[in-house]
Design an enzyme around this catalytic site. Sequence first.
Site, short mmCIF file in Angstrom:
data_model
loop_
_atom_site.label_atom_id
_atom_site.label_comp_id
_atom_site.label_asym_id
_atom_site.label_seq_id
_atom_site.Cartn_x
_atom_site.Cartn_y
_atom_site.Cartn_z
N GLY A 129 0.82 -1.21 0.00
CA GLY A 129 0.00 0.00 0.00
C GLY A 129 0.85 1.26 0.00
O GLY A 129 0.99 1.91 1.04
N SER A 131 0.82 3.59 -3.18
CA SER A 131 0.12 4.61 -3.98
C SER A 131 -1.22 5.02 -3.38
O SER A 131 -1.91 4.22 -2.75
CB SER A 131 -0.13 4.07 -5.39
OG SER A 131 1.07 3.59 -5.94
N GLU A 247 11.89 -4.01 -5.81
CA GLU A 247 10.70 -4.03 -6.65
C GLU A 247 11.01 -3.77 -8.12
O GLU A 247 10.33 -4.26 -9.01
CB GLU A 247 9.70 -2.98 -6.12
CG GLU A 247 8.36 -3.02 -6.81
CD GLU A 247 7.35 -2.03 -6.24
OE1 GLU A 247 7.49 -1.64 -5.06
OE2 GLU A 247 6.44 -1.65 -6.98
N GLU A 363 9.04 8.09 -16.93
CA GLU A 363 9.47 9.49 -16.78
C GLU A 363 10.10 9.69 -15.41
O GLU A 363 11.13 10.36 -15.28
CB GLU A 363 8.26 10.44 -16.94
CG GLU A 363 7.69 10.51 -18.34
CD GLU A 363 6.81 9.31 -18.69
OE1 GLU A 363 6.43 8.55 -17.77
OE2 GLU A 363 6.53 9.11 -19.88
C1 LIG Z 1 -0.81 -2.87 -12.80
C2 LIG Z 1 -0.45 -1.97 -11.67
C3 LIG Z 1 -0.26 -2.50 -10.41
C4 LIG Z 1 0.06 -1.65 -9.34
N1 LIG Z 1 0.19 -2.21 -8.08
C5 LIG Z 1 0.44 -1.38 -7.04
C6 LIG Z 1 0.51 -1.92 -5.71
O1 LIG Z 1 0.34 -3.13 -5.49
N2 LIG Z 1 0.75 -1.07 -4.70
C7 LIG Z 1 0.93 0.27 -4.89
O2 LIG Z 1 1.18 0.98 -3.92
N3 LIG Z 1 0.86 0.80 -6.13
C8 LIG Z 1 0.61 0.02 -7.20
N4 LIG Z 1 0.52 0.56 -8.48
C9 LIG Z 1 0.60 2.01 -8.64
C10 LIG Z 1 1.83 2.50 -9.36
O3 LIG Z 1 2.96 2.44 -8.54
C11 LIG Z 1 1.52 3.92 -9.82
O4 LIG Z 1 0.53 3.83 -10.83
C12 LIG Z 1 2.73 4.63 -10.35
O5 LIG Z 1 3.65 4.89 -9.34
C13 LIG Z 1 2.32 5.98 -11.04
O6 LIG Z 1 1.55 6.74 -10.18
P1 LIG Z 1 0.13 7.35 -10.66
O7 LIG Z 1 -0.68 6.25 -11.25
O8 LIG Z 1 -0.44 8.09 -9.50
O9 LIG Z 1 0.48 8.34 -11.84
P2 LIG Z 1 0.97 9.86 -11.69
O10 LIG Z 1 2.04 9.93 -10.66
O11 LIG Z 1 -0.21 10.73 -11.50
O12 LIG Z 1 1.61 10.12 -13.09
C14 LIG Z 1 0.81 10.48 -14.24
C15 LIG Z 1 1.75 10.79 -15.39
O13 LIG Z 1 2.54 11.92 -15.06
C16 LIG Z 1 3.93 11.62 -15.20
N5 LIG Z 1 4.70 12.28 -14.15
C17 LIG Z 1 4.42 12.33 -12.83
N6 LIG Z 1 5.40 12.97 -12.16
C18 LIG Z 1 6.34 13.33 -13.08
C19 LIG Z 1 7.60 14.02 -13.02
N7 LIG Z 1 8.07 14.45 -11.85
N8 LIG Z 1 8.28 14.16 -14.16
C20 LIG Z 1 7.80 13.73 -15.35
N9 LIG Z 1 6.62 13.08 -15.47
C21 LIG Z 1 5.89 12.89 -14.37
C22 LIG Z 1 4.02 10.11 -15.04
O14 LIG Z 1 5.16 9.59 -15.68
C23 LIG Z 1 2.72 9.65 -15.69
O15 LIG Z 1 2.90 9.54 -17.08
C24 LIG Z 1 0.20 -0.27 -9.56
C25 LIG Z 1 0.03 0.26 -10.84
C26 LIG Z 1 -0.31 -0.56 -11.89
C27 LIG Z 1 -0.50 0.04 -13.25
#
Ligand SMILES: Cc1cc2nc3c(=O)[nH]c(=O)nc-3n(C[C@H](O)[C@H](O)[C@H](O)COP(=O)(O)OP(=O)(O)OC[C@H]3O[C@@H](n4cnc5c(N)ncnc54)[C@H](O)[C@@H]3O)c2cc1C
Length: 376
Positions: A129, A131, A247, A363
Amino acid sequence: MTTIAAPAKPDLAALRRDVRAFLADELASGGFAPRCDSWLSGFDVGFSHRLAERSWLAMTWPEEYGGHGRSQLERYAVNEELLAAGAPVAAHWIGDRQVGPALLKNGSVEQRQRFLPRMARGDLLFAIGMSEPDSGSDLASVRSTARRVEDGWRVNGTKVWTSHAQRSDFLLALVRTEARTTSRHDGLSQLIIDLRADGVSVNPIAMLDGEQHFNEVVLDDVFVPDRDVLGAVGDGWRQVTHELAHERSGPERFLSTYPLIEATISGAARADDPIAGILLARLITLRQMSRDVGDQLQAGHTPAVEAAVVKDMGTRFEGDSLEMVRSLLGREPDPTATDLCGRLLAEAIQHAPVFTLRGGTSEVLRGIIARSVVGR
Ligand SMILES: Cc1cc2nc3c(=O)[nH]c(=O)nc-3n(C[C@H](O)[C@H](O)[C@H](O)COP(=O)(O)OP(=O)(O)OC[C@H]3O[C@@H](n4cnc5c(N)ncnc54)[C@H](O)[C@@H]3O)c2cc1C
């Protein structure tokens, strides 16, 4: 003069033969059907139990905690074989890959005794947990809070994209235990939350192909006893940074599409096609890089930048491999396909969007790499 025998080198070839024989038996008896991305989507507790019976879970953990005291290299070889075969390893993957090592590194003896032996048998499953709805890439902005109460903490907040929370027993959550700190990386802690505790709701979220593997987890005044704080209160950022190196660097970051690559090359007898050579060369390079990070982790280092490089290059390879396979097969993906290549191609294409997101986006990983170069 007394001579000291050098420690015996593990017989990796024999180990790989054993795993392959086990997998062949499983396939013959219908124990599993190969699939792409099996470390995320192939959830089968029975299969994890069968691996545990052969001592292929918790391989590197100490024997006193139910592990098998084997080397990282042996664990790597077993996992490579399982991923390459598209075997269903998702049930134990997160626990085996990162929660177990986190407990060994930061957990109390009581926590290790309580959790690790059951994890090693495949009887106890963990979800991660980190995100939250507005905190993915910018993990330090997590807003779930833990308020101090007698004998423990009350947790409130929402986690999202939590893989397999609906089927797991515990959640290792990153929460804010201190509201105002000079650095935003301070005041965070890791708590072990019982997913069946009062106040926990797990709401599945459907993926593109309709599968439900990840979830929203709502924490409404959930009580967490003091004994379930992992490591030191306030040290959560340092702890998760080390965990992320585990990870991001493993073979699952470049083998998600391997069952399709193998089925394509062997099925279409195209091993001499230049594309097959390119695929193989990139795979060999990634494997070497990933193994080097594994060595550093075993030596107790936190190779965060190197792990970011493996994940960025590995997941880019996975995406590219789909395009190359499509051109080798000369067909478009069809979700109704029933032959092995067709089924795996459709499956992989539907999973491809998540390759570069989960575990940190490309990114963000490139930002980590760039900052390390600029900081030199
Ligand atoms: C299949 C799957 C399984 C997952 N399982 C887990 C889990 O078990 N536990 C858990 O905690 N999380 C999990 N996640 C979450 C995952 O870690 C996040 O989706 C990931 O870290 C991206 O965060 P976000 O989705 O909030 O996107 P955001 O952070 O909102 O990013 C959106 C976009 O903006 C870009 N962006 C953001 N910040 C920057 C920056 N500083 N510079 C340039 N570009 C930027 C990103 O590259 C992306 O393209 C999972 C995700 C997926 C898809």
